[in-house]
Design a protein around this motif. Sequence first.
Motif, PDB file in Angstrom:
ATOM      1  N   LEU A  11       0.840  -1.202   0.000  1.00 53.43           N
ATOM      2  CA  LEU A  11       0.000   0.000   0.000  1.00 53.43           C
ATOM      3  C   LEU A  11       0.867   1.240   0.000  1.00 53.43           C
ATOM      4  O   LEU A  11       1.908   1.293   0.661  1.00 53.43           O
ATOM      5  CB  LEU A  11      -0.915  -0.013   1.226  1.00 53.43           C
ATOM      6  N   SER A  12       0.430   2.258  -0.740  1.00 50.82           N
ATOM      7  CA  SER A  12       1.067   3.569  -0.699  1.00 50.82           C
ATOM      8  C   SER A  12       0.036   4.618  -1.088  1.00 50.82           C
ATOM      9  O   SER A  12      -1.048   4.288  -1.594  1.00 50.82           O
ATOM     10  CB  SER A  12       2.279   3.639  -1.637  1.00 50.82           C
ATOM     11  N   HIS A  13       0.350   5.888  -0.837  1.00 53.97           N
ATOM     12  CA  HIS A  13      -0.495   7.006  -1.255  1.00 53.97           C
ATOM     13  C   HIS A  13       0.295   7.839  -2.257  1.00 53.97           C
ATOM     14  O   HIS A  13       1.489   8.100  -2.045  1.00 53.97           O
ATOM     15  CB  HIS A  13      -0.892   7.873  -0.061  1.00 53.97           C
ATOM     16  N   ILE A  14      -0.369   8.273  -3.326  1.00 56.46           N
ATOM     17  CA  ILE A  14       0.327   8.990  -4.394  1.00 56.46           C
ATOM     18  C   ILE A  14      -0.407  10.279  -4.733  1.00 56.46           C
ATOM     19  O   ILE A  14      -1.636  10.300  -4.832  1.00 56.46           O
ATOM     20  CB  ILE A  14       0.441   8.129  -5.667  1.00 56.46           C
ATOM     21  N   SER A  15       0.368  11.339  -4.928  1.00 53.56           N
ATOM     22  CA  SER A  15      -0.111  12.578  -5.528  1.00 53.56           C
ATOM     23  C   SER A  15       0.573  12.701  -6.882  1.00 53.56           C
ATOM     24  O   SER A  15       1.805  12.658  -6.965  1.00 53.56           O
ATOM     25  CB  SER A  15       0.239  13.789  -4.650  1.00 53.56           C
ATOM     26  N   ALA A  16      -0.204  12.836  -7.945  1.00 56.25           N
ATOM     27  CA  ALA A  16       0.347  12.810  -9.300  1.00 56.25           C
ATOM     28  C   ALA A  16       1.326  13.960  -9.526  1.00 56.25           C
ATOM     29  O   ALA A  16       1.138  15.067  -9.014  1.00 56.25           O
ATOM     30  CB  ALA A  16      -0.785  12.887 -10.323  1.00 56.25           C
ATOM     31  N   TYR A  17       2.363  13.681 -10.310  1.00 57.66           N
ATOM     32  CA  TYR A  17       3.312  14.730 -10.668  1.00 57.66           C
ATOM     33  C   TYR A  17       2.613  15.839 -11.453  1.00 57.66           C
ATOM     34  O   TYR A  17       1.827  15.563 -12.372  1.00 57.66           O
ATOM     35  CB  TYR A  17       4.444  14.157 -11.526  1.00 57.66           C
ATOM     36  N   ASP A  84      -5.259  18.198  -8.548  1.00 62.75           N
ATOM     37  CA  ASP A  84      -4.956  17.718  -7.194  1.00 62.75           C
ATOM     38  C   ASP A  84      -5.319  16.246  -7.013  1.00 62.75           C
ATOM     39  O   ASP A  84      -5.881  15.856  -5.990  1.00 62.75           O
ATOM     40  CB  ASP A  84      -5.692  18.579  -6.161  1.00 62.75           C
ATOM     41  N   LEU A  85      -4.978  15.408  -7.999  1.00 66.09           N
ATOM     42  CA  LEU A  85      -5.298  13.986  -7.944  1.00 66.09           C
ATOM     43  C   LEU A  85      -4.540  13.305  -6.808  1.00 66.09           C
ATOM     44  O   LEU A  85      -3.329  13.450  -6.682  1.00 66.09           O
ATOM     45  CB  LEU A  85      -4.947  13.313  -9.269  1.00 66.09           C
ATOM     46  N   ARG A  86      -5.268  12.552  -5.997  1.00 60.98           N
ATOM     47  CA  ARG A  86      -4.682  11.780  -4.904  1.00 60.98           C
ATOM     48  C   ARG A  86      -5.249  10.370  -4.942  1.00 60.98           C
ATOM     49  O   ARG A  86      -6.465  10.186  -5.033  1.00 60.98           O
ATOM     50  CB  ARG A  86      -4.953  12.441  -3.547  1.00 60.98           C
ATOM     51  N   VAL A  87      -4.355   9.397  -4.857  1.00 55.75           N
ATOM     52  CA  VAL A  87      -4.731   8.006  -5.049  1.00 55.75           C
ATOM     53  C   VAL A  87      -4.070   7.136  -3.981  1.00 55.75           C
ATOM     54  O   VAL A  87      -2.893   7.337  -3.645  1.00 55.75           O
ATOM     55  CB  VAL A  87      -4.287   7.521  -6.452  1.00 55.75           C
ATOM     56  N   THR A  88      -4.820   6.190  -3.431  1.00 56.76           N
ATOM     57  CA  THR A  88      -4.238   5.127  -2.619  1.00 56.76           C
ATOM     58  C   THR A  88      -4.018   3.930  -3.526  1.00 56.76           C
ATOM     59  O   THR A  88      -4.948   3.499  -4.219  1.00 56.76           O
ATOM     60  CB  THR A  88      -5.155   4.755  -1.450  1.00 56.76           C
ATOM     61  N   GLY A 226       8.263   8.596  -6.693  1.00 57.46           N
ATOM     62  CA  GLY A 226       7.948   7.300  -7.261  1.00 57.46           C
ATOM     63  C   GLY A 226       7.792   7.371  -8.767  1.00 57.46           C
ATOM     64  O   GLY A 226       8.142   8.369  -9.394  1.00 57.46           O
ATOM     65  N   MET A 227       7.239   6.322  -9.346  1.00 62.92           N
ATOM     66  CA  MET A 227       7.033   6.294 -10.786  1.00 62.92           C
ATOM     67  C   MET A 227       5.897   7.213 -11.207  1.00 62.92           C
ATOM     68  O   MET A 227       6.005   7.930 -12.191  1.00 62.92           O
ATOM     69  CB  MET A 227       6.753   4.868 -11.244  1.00 62.92           C
ATOM     70  N   CYS A 228       4.799   7.187 -10.465  1.00 63.23           N
ATOM     71  CA  CYS A 228       3.616   7.950 -10.859  1.00 63.23           C
ATOM     72  C   CYS A 228       3.585   9.357 -10.286  1.00 63.23           C
ATOM     73  O   CYS A 228       2.987  10.258 -10.880  1.00 63.23           O
ATOM     74  CB  CYS A 228       2.356   7.217 -10.410  1.00 63.23           C
ATOM     75  N   GLY A 229       4.181   9.539  -9.106  1.00 61.16           N
ATOM     76  CA  GLY A 229       4.115  10.833  -8.449  1.00 61.16           C
ATOM     77  C   GLY A 229       4.814  10.791  -7.101  1.00 61.16           C
ATOM     78  O   GLY A 229       5.595   9.888  -6.808  1.00 61.16           O
ATOM     79  N   ARG A 230       4.526  11.791  -6.267  1.00 60.62           N
ATOM     80  CA  ARG A 230       5.080  11.820  -4.911  1.00 60.62           C
ATOM     81  C   ARG A 230       4.349  10.798  -4.066  1.00 60.62           C
ATOM     82  O   ARG A 230       3.124  10.721  -4.064  1.00 60.62           O
ATOM     83  CB  ARG A 230       4.935  13.217  -4.292  1.00 60.62           C
TER      84      ARG A 230
END
Length: 246
Positions: A11-17, A84-88, A226-230
């Motif tokens: 599991l991780s949380h990502i904010s898109a670049y 402001d996309l945020r994804v788990t 990361g690959m997708c974002g922070r």
Amino acid sequence: MEAPLPGGIGLSHISAYPWEAADGVCGGSPHLHLACTEAYVVTGGRGAVQTLTVEEGFTETPLEPGALAWFTPGTVHRMVEGSDLRVTVLMQNGGLPEAGDAVFTFPPDVLADPDAYARAAALPAKEGPEAEAAARKRRDLAVEGYLRLREALADGDDGPLRAFHRAAARLVAPKAEEWRERWRAGALAAAERTGEQLTALARGDAAHLAAGTVRAAGPTRRGGYGMCGRRDEYELPGTTLPYYGE
């Protein structure tokens, strides 16, 4: 006894670049996983995930709060920023992605040389302007290769995507046996424990219930590249800190 997340997932949380790429799109570094299915649970903002597959070609799936999207091994995916996309992120086989089960869509000449690939994927630092510049350069190189794959698919030619699959498999082949051990200790062990518990329950044996436990964890690291974002990252039983070229 270790208490991994359900099913041995990661599991991780990502904010898109937010960086704009050559095609005018803001977002992450296109890549695929070779043995893991990945899921996005959208918790805020809006955006999309662009994907390339042999069967479906190019698709773009909208992402908005409450959306769930997942993709199987071999799916090239690119997280696209809207607002402001945020994804788990839920990742099958926790521990495998951290050990390198992901390959960027770099151009073929980079993919053909393991040393060149390693240099292009690596970040010289974890934080600061140097890390950001390197992550952005890495993203742009992946987008360069990705756009070639997408253009070929648009022309009805899946040959370049299949060639990318083969190149990715060659790159990770030396790691496969080590991944097998991680899988055995993680996802497979979790499934086998369930089998043992079902066998016990079938005979009315409740002994394993006495070992019930609670665990809690916060992010081990916030804002990693990361690959997708922070990424906000978790070091959990059966995993190490994420690979992703860092």
